[in-house]
Write a protein that holds these residues in place. Structure first.
Motif, PDB file in Angstrom:
ATOM      1  N   SER A  19      42.615  -2.048  39.338  1.00  0.00           N
ATOM      2  CA  SER A  19      42.302  -1.013  40.335  1.00  0.00           C
ATOM      3  C   SER A  19      41.413   0.062  39.726  1.00  0.00           C
ATOM      4  O   SER A  19      40.428   0.512  40.342  1.00  0.00           O
ATOM      5  CB  SER A  19      43.591  -0.385  40.876  1.00  0.00           C
TER       6      SER A  19
ATOM      7  N   GLN B 119      37.509   0.855  40.619  1.00  0.00           N
ATOM      8  CA  GLN B 119      37.061   2.213  40.943  1.00  0.00           C
ATOM      9  C   GLN B 119      35.847   2.574  40.087  1.00  0.00           C
ATOM     10  O   GLN B 119      34.871   3.157  40.581  1.00  0.00           O
ATOM     11  CB  GLN B 119      38.196   3.206  40.706  1.00  0.00           C
TER      12      GLN B 119
ATOM     13  N   ASP C   9      32.858   0.770  41.405  1.00  0.00           N
ATOM     14  CA  ASP C   9      32.351   1.463  42.599  1.00  0.00           C
ATOM     15  C   ASP C   9      31.542   2.698  42.211  1.00  0.00           C
ATOM     16  O   ASP C   9      30.508   3.005  42.815  1.00  0.00           O
ATOM     17  CB  ASP C   9      33.510   1.865  43.515  1.00  0.00           C
TER      18      ASP C   9
END
Length: 442
Positions: free
Chosen positions: A48, A52, A55
């Motif tokens: 996760s 992130q 991104d």
């Protein structure tokens, strides 16, 4: 009766301790399962965080691309201005050339005008000398008094008037030509000066535009370098995220295998308890007991001369060969494993039982296999790199000594060898948990 009681007590003791051992086994199995599930949860959290970060890198790349588009528009605008200024400079240069040609023409006219003025000056000088030599205006009076009749006087006055008018005309022409000469010179000089000033302004503008254009191009290079760097970082993050994803999937399979193993052990324990209960009942009801015999068969592992022997330790040697490079500092960097070299293309085998986490071709590792092991409550991951070929696929369960591939020289490699890594815990991009494999191989 006594014998039956002793047998009953023996059976009870066996069942009690068997229950204790069964409980201990269940506790250990539960602990191992919890450990695997915790590691899977940890991997999920790490993924996760990595997603992130990926991104964020996408956002940075998008921002740089927007900047690049803006700068490209600015460069196009500057190039149009440069082209427009080039055209204006050419036009001004043409005007200057025409003006210089006009100046040359004017110089020729001025030369002719000066010659005419000089001739007029010579006539006026001759006229002045004549007046001086003949007494000036007295001569004109003699002309008037010498008239023989009124008609002759009129003719004489008309002649004198013509002479005076001629002199005045010469003087007027002389003055007009001089004024024209001065005006033309001034006009052409001012025009040339104006054109030169405009040309200089255009050239300064052109130099400024070109300097701005070069700055924009340098900025584009910097943006391209930044974009390339961020894309490289993103690719590293994506590769690490992919490794974590496959690690998580591998752990999921390991969890399923562990759950199946626990279920199988519980089934066997239940069957064993039922069998012992039946035996206890038979002993209680039978006056005599019979000796039971058990037999087992041993197997031998046929080992090729090119395959390392399978040891009973934590890890077996993964290949036959010579350690050509150890763990630690090498060439100004850290070597996170050991190199095992062999001139022959020998098999590469799993150092311990486990599940294949990755099996793919990497630009640095070449043909590489990652295997996850869970040994005595501890998770390890081993890496087998630079192989010429791979024999296993991701998610496949492997046994200690099972062939994974063949030694080779793929990826960032200099000579045929196996690069072997051991990580306490799961492999990570920083390789912070890499340990010296020599401390684990036996």
């Amino acid at each position: 009766m006594k014998r039956s009681s002793v047998l009953s007590m023996t059976l009870a003791t066996t069942l009690i301790f068997g229950g204790v051992f069964s409980y201990t086994g269940k506790a250990q199995a539960s602990s191992k399962l919890n450990d695997l599930q915790e590691k899977q949860s940890d991997l999920h959290n790490k993924r996760s965080i990595l997603n992130q970060s990926i991104d964020e890198k996408d956002g940075e790349i998008s921002n740089i691309m927007n900047q690049q588009n803006f700068v490209e528009d600015e460069i196009e605008k500057l190039e149009r201005q440069i082209a427009d200024t080039d055209q204006k400079i050419k036009e001004k240069q043409l005007q200057i050339d025409n003006t210089k040609a006009e100046i040359e023409t004017l110089k020729a006219e001025i030369k002719d005008l000066k010659e005419r003025i000089e001739k007029r000056n010579e006539v006026l000088r001759d006229r002045a000398r004549n007046i001086q030599q003949n007494g000036g205006s007295v001569q004109y009076l003699d002309v008037f008094l010498g008239a023989e009749s009124f008609g002759d006087l009129v003719d004489r006055v008309s002649a004198v008037t013509t002479l005076v008018s001629a002199d005045k005309k010469i003087l007027d022409e002389q003055k007009a030509d001089m004024e024209k000469l001065e005006a033309d010179q001034k006009k052409v000089e001012e025009k040339l000066e104006s054109l030169n000033n405009m040309l200089k302004d255009l050239e300064d503008l052109q130099n400024s535009l070109k300097a701005q254009n070069e700055e924009k191009k340098e900025l584009m290079k910097e943006l391209a370098a930044q974009k390339s760097h961020i894309e490289s970082e993103k690719m590293s993050l994506e590769e690490e995220e992919e490794l974590l994803r496959t690690q998580e999937a591998t752990l999921e399979k390991a969890i399923q295998q562990e759950q199946n193993r626990i279920a199988e052990e519980e089934r066997k324990a239940k069957e064993e308890a039922e069998r012992k209960a039946k035996e206890a009942a038979a002993v209680t009801n039978s006056p005599s007991t019979s000796n039971s015999k058990s037999s087992g068969s041993g197997g031998s592992t046929e080992t090729s001369s090119a395959t390392p022997p399978v040891s009973s330790g934590t890890f077996s040697w993964p290949a036959v060969g010579t350690v050509s490079s150890g763990f630690g500092g090498r060439w100004g960097a850290t070597h996170f494993g050991i190199d095992i070299a062999n001139r022959t293309a020998v098999p590469i085998v799993a150092a311990a039982d486990g599940v294949v986490h990755r099996s793919y071709h990497s630009s640095s590792y070449g043909n590489v296999v990652f295997v996850i092991h869970h040994i005595d409550g501890q998770t390890y991951e081993t890496v087998y790199a630079h192989m010429s070929s791979r024999s296993v696929s991701e998610g496949q369960s492997v046994k200690k000594g099972q062939k994974l591939g063949v030694m080779g020289n793929t990826g960032h490699s200099f000579g045929q060898h196996l690069h072997f890594e051991v990580h306490v815990g799961l492999w990570n991009g920083a390789k912070s948990n890499a340990v010296d494999p020599l401390g684990y191989l036996n």
